[in-house]
Write a protein that holds these residues in place. Structure first.
Motif: not given
Lengths: 667, 347
Positions: A399-405, A443, A447, A461, B216, B341
């Motif tokens: 599964x794809x995440x977009x985490x904070x920079x 991050x 997760x 990922x 962001x 998830x």
């Protein structure tokens, strides 16, 4: 902004909803209005380039232009001024020492013998409609005129100005100032201020001072209509976190050509509502004349940029509606721009005026006609490979995440990174988002932790940027691809990396990496993917139990990361077809007892390179030290004889014995 | 011997008729007709020992018996085949409602899926994709797009500045880009027209974080520079983009102001929540603002070394985050940064 006020200057009957849409389409967005005491109060959103729309008369002017109605002339001071504004007797003294860099124009007049009292109802009502609290007739008049004509004004109690001297200067910083509403401020450096004999009496463009404010006992006043440097006002207002209606106008640019008109309008109201007589000549200190300027634009330019056909009469009509005087000669318009339209200086500015009043929703729509660019553009980025790799991972169950920079110092510390060696934000909104992440690992651990209570099989990922560097003198922004799996699933993680490499056509070795980051990775369960020139393409590692504990994670986890920029540079090799051989392969299984610490990878390599006729070799079974290898022998040009295979087998066994003391398992 | 043959025949035929499957039939065939030790084969092997006159008679009878057994085998085989065909539904029924065995199931983030559509759409119009730095100078983020330090427009783009500690950099010089427009000058300085460029990427602004604001977020910026690019090209391109990305929507243009474009135009779409009737989301307008655009300001062209007398261009910028929110009807912008998830596996 009350509709009735606007209707004082232009008559229109169209329903408010329709008016709002028309004004919005032309650039003055009106999304909200409310009915209040028989009036409609509009809430326009004025863009920063149009300070002229921050007042009733300017808004009426815009409405008249947009819906094409007539704008009534505002009371012209020369014709309608009913009082004698020439001073009688000796003018009262005031000495203004100006600084044009701070105050390009200052218009003022003294009125003597006024009576301070409440404003009449009509005036109080207007102020309440625009959200102001009525104070007294003199203060209310200054607010009223600002809301009517757009130039901010201030009224000083003349008698309270010490030494009858006003010096416009920059604050040194740290001066104390008490505003007319009784609040104390420490002045920021470079704020524009007016001082009398040693006292700050005005925080210019923002708020007047209590020490010279009008009170019940005030008899003589100085009416003051200044123009201040907008940038200075903006900075001071930001530094103090203090905004006023006046500062909003000054920041965007008050009309330097409008001060005299505003002053006379206020003077008339003072004499009407507060009595008194004019006590001085008109004071008007100005850097220059602030005359209208001209901008030329050709009809061809208008038609080319907008790509519409419009006749010159139509263009002139639009200019006229906007009070822009246009002279046309040989297809060129010489347009005189009034001082309240400081947003109009170049031909494109005028073209926009034509376009927005013509109406963008009447325009035809086209697509760019020219050649489609073929040459690779600077900063070109191939997103194709991003999506390809992401699809592979999706297929493998990730599964794809977009985490904070932006991450916290706390995360850095848990990762064993000294926050002093990460890029830091100077003005973070909270400690949670204070540093730029130097790696995706932190991050991904978060997760994993988030999902552990709800899932038994976690594979996550991210493809994202990481920001590495100790200081702004030398830092790097790169793409990293990284993933995490719960449990002791090293082989599964490695299989995914092998799958990606195979798909992208990347040849690589995955080798033990005892020397890798031991704060993060398990000392005996870490592999690296070395590349020529010393740089690693990435790591596959079971995470160190200590690291997991720091992040509050129970159980084990496997992590992998790839330098995505490097991966991309290696990928893209187009696979070529190998003909299928018509000769059969001979397949045999070989079970070997592998001694302790001998690497299966090395055994596989040794078997493979023993003969060109070894087509493939795979590990197919493993039981304690016994490993079974399936060897596929193939000669692409002829049938293999048993005797040949026997010879190769003998060589393989000899090599294995020689290098690793490996023997075939006794049957 | 004939009697023996007759008994064998009767025995075989009775067995054959009783058999229900092919394997059994094969066993019977071997039992009687097997090459070496079939019961019938053994009898036949003894025929040459008989008297000559008996040999012929018994031999003929043995052949008949053999033929009869073979025929019976065939018949029974055919019968079984026919029965199987008739009974296949009954015999081989499975429950197709049992859930399938799925391969591992992964998920791509809503922003990835949305971006994939934006990119394939822009490629159709001949755009190339470019990517640039998020850690940016004030110069490229603001000044080169005609937003000088005193521009009031900067108020709407409050920036995160990087701490210059330990470096030669001045405070306020380096920031996190507030929009993808930083790439306009960067690309134009290095590449010659005709340009059709799409820049997707992460941007940062100081803001109070709530359901509709985040510090962001993702944008994509498209820009085109060539000879003779006009406002109608902008309107046409934006109209096409929005109608492809949000099928069935209507598009309307409003004049507005941006420092980096002149003229400047905002695109509105029919509110996807209320369908245009007016709701809290669209502030009762029936339309909601989704995209800012305009003809690239001549100053911006000039700052990037292009001659605005020769080239014109347009640019448009849209929130990828915003688009994903509209598409997937997310009620909180922060969901796009969720690590859970249970949220992300829905996409």
């Amino acid at each position: 902004m009350p509709l009735s006020w606007l209707k004082e200057f232009t008559e229109f009957k169209i329903p408010i909803g329709e008016l709002a849409v028309k004004l919005s389409e032309a650039g003055l967005t009106i999304e909200k209005w409310e009915e209040k005491e028989g009036d409609t109060i509009l809430d326009p959103e004025v863009t920063p380039n149009r300070p002229d729309l921050l007042c009733a008369y300017g808004t009426a002017r815009e409405i008249a232009a947009v819906i094409n109605t007539k704008l009534k002339a505002h009371s012209d001071e020369k014709k309608t001024f009913s009082h004698d504004y020439k001073t009688r007797g000796i003018p009262m003294e005031i000495k203004i020492i100006n600084n044009f860099a701070l105050c390009p124009r200052c218009t003022a007049i003294i009125v003597k013998g006024v009576v301070v009292k409440p404003s009449p109802d009509w005036l109080q009502k207007r102020l309440k409609q625009v959200g102001l609290r009525p104070i007294n007739n003199l203060v209310d008049i200054t607010n009223y005129v600002m809301w009517e004509l757009g130039n901010p004004l201030h009224v000083f109690d003349y008698d309270k100005i010490r030494g009858k001297k006003m010096v416009v200067e920059e604050a040194r910083g740290g001066e104390d100032f008490r505003s007319l509403d009784g609040i104390n401020y420490k002045l920021p450096k470079d704020a524009i201020i007016i001082k009398d004999l040693g006292r700050v009496i005005d925080l210019c463009g923002i708020k007047g001072g209590e020490n010279t404010a009008v009170s019940q006992t005030t008899r003589n006043i100085l009416l003051h209509v200044p123009i201040y440097n907008g940038t200075r006002v903006r900075r001071t207002s930001q530094a103090l976190g203090l905004r006023s209606d006046a500062s909003a106008i000054f920041e965007r640019g008050a009309d330097p050509g409008g001060t005299v008109k505003a002053l006379y309008r206020a003077l008339q109201l003072v004499l009407d509502l507060g009595g008194g007589t004019v006590g001085s000549d008109l004071i008007d200190i100005k850097k220059d004349e602030f005359r209208p300027w001209t901008v030329s634009v050709s009809h061809e330019q208008i038609e080319n940029l907008l790509c519409i056909k419009i006749d010159p009469q139509g263009v002139k009509e639009i200019f006229k509606r906007l009070e822009l005087e246009a002279l046309e000669a040989n297809g060129v318009y010489e347009v005189t721009v009034p001082t309240f339209r400081n947003d109009l200086h170049i031909p494109e500015d005028l073209i926009e005026e034509v376009g927005r009043l013509y109406g963008y929703n009447r325009f035809p729509k086209t697509l760019p006609a020219g050649v489609v660019p073929i040459e690779k553009v600077a900063y070109s980025y191939d997103t194709g490979l991003d999506f390809r790799v992401k699809e592979i991972l999706k297929g493998a169950g990730f599964g794809e995440i977009y985490s904070y920079s932006l991450i916290s110092a706390d995360q850095l510390v848990k990762l064993g990174i000294d926050p002093r060696e990460a890029l830091k934000i100077q003005n973070p909104i909270s400690h949670e988002y204070e540093y730029l992440r130097p790696d995706l690992l932190g991050n991904l651990l978060e997760a994993l932790k988030t999902n552990l209570p709800n899932f038994t099989d976690i594979k996550v990922f991210e493809l994202g940027r990481i920001y590495q560097g100790r200081s702004l003198d030398k830092y790097e922004e790169r793409y990293q691809l990284a993933g995490i799996l719960n449990g002791e699933r090293f082989s599964e993680a490695k299989g995914i990396i092998e799958l990606i490499f195979n798909d992208l056509g990347i040849d690589s070795q995955i080798l033990p990496a005892e020397e890798a980051n031991n704060a993060w990775f398990h000392p005996a369960r870490t592999a690296k993917i070395p590349m020529p020139k010393e740089k690693n393409l990435g790591y596959i590692a079971e995470l160190h139990p200590n690291l997991l504990t720091k992040f509050g994670i129970k159980g084990r986890a496997v992590y992998w990361e790839l330098d995505f920029d490097l991966l991309k540079s290696l990928a893209g090799k187009v696979k070529t077809y190998q003909p299928i051989t018509k000769y059969p392969a001979i397949i045999e299984d070989l079970t070997l007892a592998i001694p302790d610490k001998v690497l299966v990878g090395d055994v596989l390599d040794t078997i493979k390179i023993s003969s060109k006729l070894v087509n493939t070799v795979k590990l197919i079974a493993s039981h304690e030290e016994n490993k079974t290898f399936r060897i596929n022998y193939l000669n692409p040009t002829k049938n293999l004889a048993d005797a040949e295979v026997a010879k190769i087998r003998a060589k393989i066994l000899a090599n294995l014995k020689g290098e690793f003391q490996i023997k075939p398992k006794e049957k | 011997m004939q009697e023996k043959l007759l008994n064998l025949k009767n025995e075989a035929l009775a067995q054959i008729m009783a058999v229900r499957d092919n394997n059994e039939l094969e066993k019977i065939r071997v039992e009687y007709l097997g090459k070496n030790s079939g019961k019938l084969t053994l009898v036949i092997k003894k025929i040459p020992e008989l008297e000559p006159d008996q040999k012929v008679i018994v031999g003929r009878f043995a052949n008949e018996v053999k033929k009869m057994i073979e025929d019976a085998l065939e018949r029974q085989k055919a019968l079984l085949q026919k029965e199987r065909e008739e009974n296949i539904a009954e015999a081989e029924w499975i429950d197709v409602t049992i859930p399938g065995i799925r391969p591992p199931e992964g998920h791509l983030h809503p922003l990835t899926q949305t971006l994939a559509d934006v990119i394939s759409l822009s490629r159709r119009l001949g755009f190339q994709i470019a990517a640039g730095p998020e850690i940016e100078t004030d110069n490229y983020n603001f000044e080169k797009v005609n937003m000088p330090p005193d521009s009031p427009s900067r108020d709407t783009q409050a920036s995160f500045y990087l701490d210059p500690r330990g470096s030669k950099v001045q405070p306020g010089e380096i920031l996190l880009r507030t929009h993808t427009s930083n790439m306009q000058s960067r690309v134009m300085e290095k590449s010659k027209p005709p340009l059709r460029v799409l820049v997707p990427g992460k941007c940062y602004r100081v803001d109070d974080v709530d359901a509709s604001h985040n510090i962001e977020f993702y944008q994509f910026e498209g820009f085109v520079v060539d000879r003779g690019i006009s406002l109608t090209d902008l309107l046409g391109t934006v109209d096409y983009f929005l109608k492809e990305l949000i099928p069935g929507t209507e598009v309307k243009f409003y004049a507005t102001h941006f420092d980096f474009t002149e003229p400047s135009v905002e695109a509105y779409i029919r509110c996807t929540i209320c369908g245009g009737k007016g709701c809290a989301y669209c502030k009762n307008q029936g339309w909601s603002e989704v995209l800012g655009s305009g003809m690239i300001h001549p100053h911006v062209l000039k700052f990037a070394g292009m001659d605005p007398h020769i080239y014109t261009g347009f640019a448009f910028g849209m929130g990828l985050t915003r688009l994903a929110i509209l598409r997937y009807q997310l009620d909180d912008i922060r969901l796009l940064h969720s690590l859970d998830m249970r949220v992300l596996e829905q996409f």
